[in-house]
Design an enzyme around this catalytic site. Structure first.
Site, mmCIF file in Angstrom:
data_model
loop_
_atom_site.group_PDB
_atom_site.id
_atom_site.type_symbol
_atom_site.label_atom_id
_atom_site.label_comp_id
_atom_site.label_asym_id
_atom_site.label_seq_id
_atom_site.Cartn_x
_atom_site.Cartn_y
_atom_site.Cartn_z
ATOM 1 N N TYR A 48 0.833 -1.215 0.000
ATOM 2 C CA TYR A 48 0.000 0.000 0.000
ATOM 3 C C TYR A 48 0.867 1.264 0.000
ATOM 4 O O TYR A 48 0.336 2.360 0.133
ATOM 5 C CB TYR A 48 -0.950 0.009 1.200
ATOM 6 C CG TYR A 48 -1.969 -1.120 1.202
ATOM 7 C CD1 TYR A 48 -2.936 -1.214 0.193
ATOM 8 C CD2 TYR A 48 -1.980 -2.087 2.208
ATOM 9 C CE1 TYR A 48 -3.874 -2.247 0.196
ATOM 10 C CE2 TYR A 48 -2.922 -3.117 2.215
ATOM 11 C CZ TYR A 48 -3.861 -3.199 1.208
ATOM 12 O OH TYR A 48 -4.791 -4.218 1.211
ATOM 13 N N ASP A 55 -2.013 -11.403 8.673
ATOM 14 C CA ASP A 55 -1.183 -12.504 8.189
ATOM 15 C C ASP A 55 0.265 -12.378 8.645
ATOM 16 O O ASP A 55 0.922 -13.380 8.914
ATOM 17 C CB ASP A 55 -1.201 -12.538 6.655
ATOM 18 C CG ASP A 55 -2.434 -13.252 6.126
ATOM 19 O OD1 ASP A 55 -3.091 -13.954 6.916
ATOM 20 O OD2 ASP A 55 -2.722 -13.105 4.936
ATOM 21 N N HIS A 104 5.156 -6.451 -4.243
ATOM 22 C CA HIS A 104 3.731 -6.683 -4.425
ATOM 23 C C HIS A 104 2.916 -5.426 -4.206
ATOM 24 O O HIS A 104 3.388 -4.428 -3.637
ATOM 25 C CB HIS A 104 3.243 -7.772 -3.476
ATOM 26 C CG HIS A 104 3.274 -7.329 -2.061
ATOM 27 N ND1 HIS A 104 2.150 -6.931 -1.391
ATOM 28 C CD2 HIS A 104 4.296 -7.178 -1.202
ATOM 29 C CE1 HIS A 104 2.495 -6.577 -0.161
ATOM 30 N NE2 HIS A 104 3.778 -6.709 -0.021
ATOM 31 N N TYR A 106 -11.388 -1.143 -0.349
ATOM 32 C CA TYR A 106 -11.456 -0.738 1.067
ATOM 33 C C TYR A 106 -10.211 0.010 1.512
ATOM 34 O O TYR A 106 -10.218 0.619 2.587
ATOM 35 C CB TYR A 106 -11.710 -1.966 1.947
ATOM 36 C CG TYR A 106 -10.488 -2.599 2.592
ATOM 37 C CD1 TYR A 106 -9.665 -3.480 1.900
ATOM 38 C CD2 TYR A 106 -10.153 -2.312 3.919
ATOM 39 C CE1 TYR A 106 -8.558 -4.063 2.503
ATOM 40 C CE2 TYR A 106 -9.041 -2.897 4.516
ATOM 41 C CZ TYR A 106 -8.242 -3.764 3.816
ATOM 42 O OH TYR A 106 -7.138 -4.333 4.411
ATOM 43 N N ARG A 107 -9.162 0.007 0.689
ATOM 44 C CA ARG A 107 -7.864 0.537 1.130
ATOM 45 C C ARG A 107 -6.983 0.454 -0.088
ATOM 46 O O ARG A 107 -7.188 -0.392 -0.948
ATOM 47 C CB ARG A 107 -7.357 -0.392 2.224
ATOM 48 C CG ARG A 107 -5.988 -0.143 2.810
ATOM 49 C CD ARG A 107 -5.771 -1.190 3.902
ATOM 50 N NE ARG A 107 -4.447 -1.102 4.506
ATOM 51 C CZ ARG A 107 -3.928 -2.011 5.323
ATOM 52 N NH1 ARG A 107 -4.639 -3.083 5.627
ATOM 53 N NH2 ARG A 107 -2.727 -1.866 5.845
#
Ligand SMILES: Cc1cc2nc3c(=O)[nH]c(=O)nc-3n(C[C@H](O)[C@H](O)[C@H](O)COP(=O)(O)OP(=O)(O)OC[C@H]3O[C@@H](n4cnc5c(N)ncnc54)[C@H](O)[C@@H]3O)c2cc1C
Ligand SMILES: Cc1cc2nc3c(=O)[nH]c(=O)nc-3n(C[C@H](O)[C@H](O)[C@H](O)COP(=O)(O)OP(=O)(O)OC[C@H]3O[C@@H](n4cnc5c(N)ncnc54)[C@H](O)[C@@H]3O)c2cc1C
Lengths: 561, 561
Positions: A108, A170, A420, A501-502
């Protein structure tokens, strides 16, 4: 002379001369001590590669030019008054601040700021006390630098895990505060972290200090002469969220309205019994049937926690890199995916859940769960003992009882120089919707030359569909394709009524733009509140698409690499 | 000529001449139709007495002069654009609006406004559609006029109660929206109504329309040419609360920042089994032990719902008025309370709970519950079948499964001309805290000449301690003592670090003042947001102690009768 005199940052804050920046940094040094302030002045500082040692200054997994999302300096306050002093100084200098707690927000944007040359505020380096673990009330208060692993270790060291569990994402290396204010998720019954927070202490954009909820009510045993942040809080601060009057906590999530310096989080009482399990579904198109089974069970609380329905490649990627499975450089075909599933003794879709409580209760619930899922032809049920070598199942056995790990990090290495990006739309828990999202996202991933890797994280009434776009961070083409892919997916999704959502820094504007109902009513409200609380736009300008008055959004369009 | 021409309201809005008011009302009549606008012009309109037929214009249970908390007019819009037009008109005229949904907020002020002469906005009279009951997603969308009884009846009529339950407060005649935005509570596992809301549509103080969360994302099947409030909402609006970016919903609770025109609420899936029960505790001082038992069971989710620990007099008052028990005009003594308990076959404290789920699960949980509580000497366990004549147990058997009623209304008639006022502090779930709150509040009640009537409503990690101050609304001394009592209790509580979760209009300022941490940081934040969204202070000025810039709080001090 100051240690910063010689240093020229790679990127200056907007509208700030080098002289002015040096003046600013001198005063910052006076506040936090020079050992806690670093000017980002050379490419040598932009060489971080991994979650385990994340950068505090730039996006290690950048999809735009490396130098774009980068801080001018990183500053680590030692206590609340220093945070307040920094915020006030930034107001004086009109220099933007980008607070983060640990900076493991990888996928993110990590610790990177949205506006080039912002000052990174490293809240976690020095402020990392576990302030309280309240066993009777089942909650903890933490500072920004406390990670899930820290909090778990504390419980273990104090022999408290018999009583209390935490909930973990996670990966356990993130900040409890950082993850919660981003509305991150975990996998026990307490998986909705924001729902389970209780009590916040926030430095507002004007430098003042605010406590939420019952924290507004002074504790009669507090020393009124102590500075506010040290005053003993009200006994009910961590017990009751809403307090009296408007419930304002939510405005400090995914936002740019304040810096969270303390937060309370509810802990789960050890449920007195636990059984994790895996149910495998052999065929790709079993997804539809499985999701239709999940919906009533989850909303009916038979599924007590946040289970996940994982695509075969997410599990496969934890167990090995791409090369270990194939030599092809094309996206894996269905036949190849079938072969991998067979080899790993897994399904094309794999459902990881758990039941909680004493054995007689678990037995009843498990019977219902098995009875429902095993109607899908070929579906199989496993417990961790059945598959001692299944790394994913062994890990999720821990995760679903709040024991943190970093095992899942392995899927990031699916490609060489693995990096990622998360594409995270919300999905209805329905066969039609889940399958449609899977098809659209898989098709686009493959169009971009990537394998589809993803998981459906099942919340109370919806799923966070997490598509893990793994790319090669050293390959410009790979980065470019990842960037194209996420931009394309956002539009694909919005056209179908799916919203995220983000998101990653690079596409915050785009996603905010999709929430456009009634001439962008949401954004207009957000901007009004932003303007009222932070008129100079000091804190996290551009975060989640909200631009302060002084900024022209167009000027900050993310460059294509 | 307009129907309003002849009418002079009992109270004009602040700074508004009669001429100007008439002009305003003429325009209001053009918006809503004259049949939906009433000027409150005579004492004949201030004669309401009961929850069943509540006033829309004043506080039936006033503790200050009757004419103080009174509206100049009551206006009932028929749809969202009318609400928007009214809000814009009020901005033009700088006339304050006080929105309410049903006006059954008795004990907290009913439908009355905080500022004398405000225009009451009766959202519930015409806007009362159940917009959707989504069986698969287990949620409903409602308009302000939908009561708990309406929503329950809908489920029954559509044969949906086999699938879905609602959660209800003690009385079912309130508005789902009104109760939820005040953060009211019910008694099933979904008792925290605010936690269970999902999706809001709000008219903001500038007259614009905002949808929260996923409602910001257009539904691709919506007609873009339809007015916004009629556009088909996103499919995930009622499924996922947080959306993208700041989570702003909470600022619209207990606040004055908007008018809620639609709201989603999660429904509970029929748990497939249910057993309610009563556990009686014979002695007054059993409270301590019982609360110590409750804490671990509730936080550990053995107690799955919101149970209540009720004082004997709350139950007694539902079963009869004061005269039916005593001729004394002094507060009842412990001996008299013991006698009442014995007569009613109840304890001095009575705990009403329920277990949910299939029988084998219920059996396990009930065994733990009984094992724990029945260790208190003299404690007894009953199921509804054991006490067919126990009106309270029979009623709670319904309430705890979301079946609404109005039976509990009876305790308001404990005194002749019964009226009531709630004092509602938050308490730790602990013997020490609960007993301390009981002692302080009981002592003060008796000092004021009242009996203590109260209940502990057990939330996730705290209790809403609801002290029901029943007074004689036609006796000035009784009203005066009630007013003295609540003012005194607020200070008593604040001194001990106890704060209220919600309150009556008359003491909003006082309670807001107790949340004074760091020089009233909470109020300063609230005022800033208020000023930004509602610069003219149109909506609910004074609500929960928040005064717009144009108002001097001192000018609005509540007069002693
Ligand atoms: C393999 C893998 C698996 C993952 N699994 C999950 C998962 O299961 N669930 C999940 O939620 N995420 C997951 N993530 C994403 C991410 O790692 C976590 O969410 C992580 O907790 C976020 O990083 P952090 O806690 O260090 O937050 P930070 O980077 O410290 O903060 C994130 C953002 O929050 C805001 N913020 C942080 N601290 C403050 C503060 N004190 N005041 C104000 N604002 C602040 C800032 O905007 C900041 O940029 C996963 C990542 C990977 C690589
Ligand atoms: C015997 C008895 C038992 C009770 N038990 C309970 C209980 O168990 N739990 C509980 O919570 N309460 C209880 N109450 C209190 C009260 O009756 C309920 O809370 C009731 O639901 C509130 O009234 P209402 O729904 O009509 O709200 P309204 O009076 O319509 O609204 C209340 C307030 O909410 C705000 N509001 C309402 N609608 C809107 C809107 N559309 N937009 C913006 N703001 C709005 C306004 O400030 C308004 O003044 C009880 C009362 C009695 C007498």
């Amino acid at each position: 002379s100051s240690p910063f005199d010689a240093e020229r940052p790679l990127a200056l804050p907007p509208n700030t001369s080098l002289e002015r920046f040096k003046d600013f940094m001198r005063q910052i040094g006076d506040i936090v001590g020079s050992e806690n302030a670093t000017v980002i002045s050379s490419d040598a500082e932009l060489q971080h590669e991994s979650y385990m040692d994340p950068s505090k200054a730039y996006d290690m997994y950048h999809i735009t030019t490396k130098e774009y999302l980068v801080s001018s300096a990183v500053v680590a306050p030692r206590n609340v008054p220093e945070v307040q002093a920094i915020v006030r100084l930034c107001n004086d200098f009109e220099i933007p601040l980008w607070p983060f707690s640990i900076g493991r927000n990888v996928g993110y944007g990590g610790a990177a700021p949205r506006v080039t040359g912002s000052v990174g505020l490293d809240m976690g380096r020095n402020m990392k006390k576990i302030l309280e673990v309240n066993t009777e009330g089942a909650y903890a208060f933490v500072e920004p630098g406390v990670t899930f692993i820290d909090l778990h270790d504390y419980l273990v060291e104090h022999n408290l895990r018999e009583k209390l569990w935490i909930d973990v994402p996670d990966l356990g290396g993130g900040s409890v505060i950082g993850n919660t204010v981003e509305r991150g998720v975990g996998y026990t019954p307490y998986g909705d972290h924001w729902m389970m927070h209780c009590g916040m202490e926030v430095v507002l954009p004007d430098g003042s200090l605010w406590r939420s909820g019952m924290g507004g009510l002074p504790n009669p045993n507090a020393d009124p002469n102590a500075p506010p942040h040290e005053q003993k809080p009200n006994d009910t601060w961590g017990l009751f969220n809403y307090g009296f009057g408007p419930y304002n906590d939510g405005i400090f999530t995914q936002s740019s309205l304040g810096i969270v310096v303390k937060m309370g989080i509810w802990l789960m009482v050890n449920p007195g019994g636990y059984q994790s399990y895996l149910i495998t579904f052999p065929k790709d198109d079993n997804l539809h049937a499985a999701l239709e089974i999940i919906r009533p069970l989850r909303v009916g609380m038979v599924l007590q926690n946040v289970p996940t329905m994982r695509h075969i490649l997410l599990d496969a990627a934890v167990m090995g890199d791409r090369k270990s499975y194939t030599n092809s450089d094309k996206p894996l075909t269905d036949d190849e995916l079938d072969a991998i599933a067979t080899k790993l003794n897994l399904g094309r879709w794999n459902f990881y859940g758990a039941v909680y409580g004493p054995k007689p209760i678990r037995d009843v619930i498990l019977q219902v769960i098995k009875g429902a899922f095993l109607q899908v032809p070929g579906a199989k049920y496993f417990e961790p003992e059945d598959m001692p070598d299944n790394l994913v199942l062994q890990t999720r056995h821990n995760t679903l009882q709040g024991i943190p790990s970093t095992t899942e990090l392995k899927w990031v290495d699916w490609l060489p120089n693995g990096a990622h990006l998360f594409f995270s739309p919300i999905a209805k828990v329905s066969g039609d919707d889940g399958v449609a999202q899977y098809e659209v996202t898989r098709t686009r991933c493959e169009e971009a030359g990537f394998d589809f890797i993803g998981t459906f994280v099942v919340g109370m009434r919806e799923m966070h569909h997490i598509v893990c776009i793994v790319f090669n961070r050293k390959d410009p083409s790979s980065r470019k394709r990842a960037h194209w892919l996420i931009r394309t997916l956002i539009d694909d999704a919005a056209e179908r009524g799916w919203g995220e959502y983000r998101t990653h820094l690079s596409v915050m504007d785009q996603i905010a733009g999709t929430y456009s109902f009634n001439d962008h009513a949401q954004m207009r409200l957000n901007e009004k509140i932003k303007e009222a609380l932070d008129p100079k736009g000091i804190i996290s300008p551009g975060k989640n698409g909200i631009w302060p008055k002084g900024y022209k959004k167009e000027d900050w369009a993310i460059p294509n690499e």
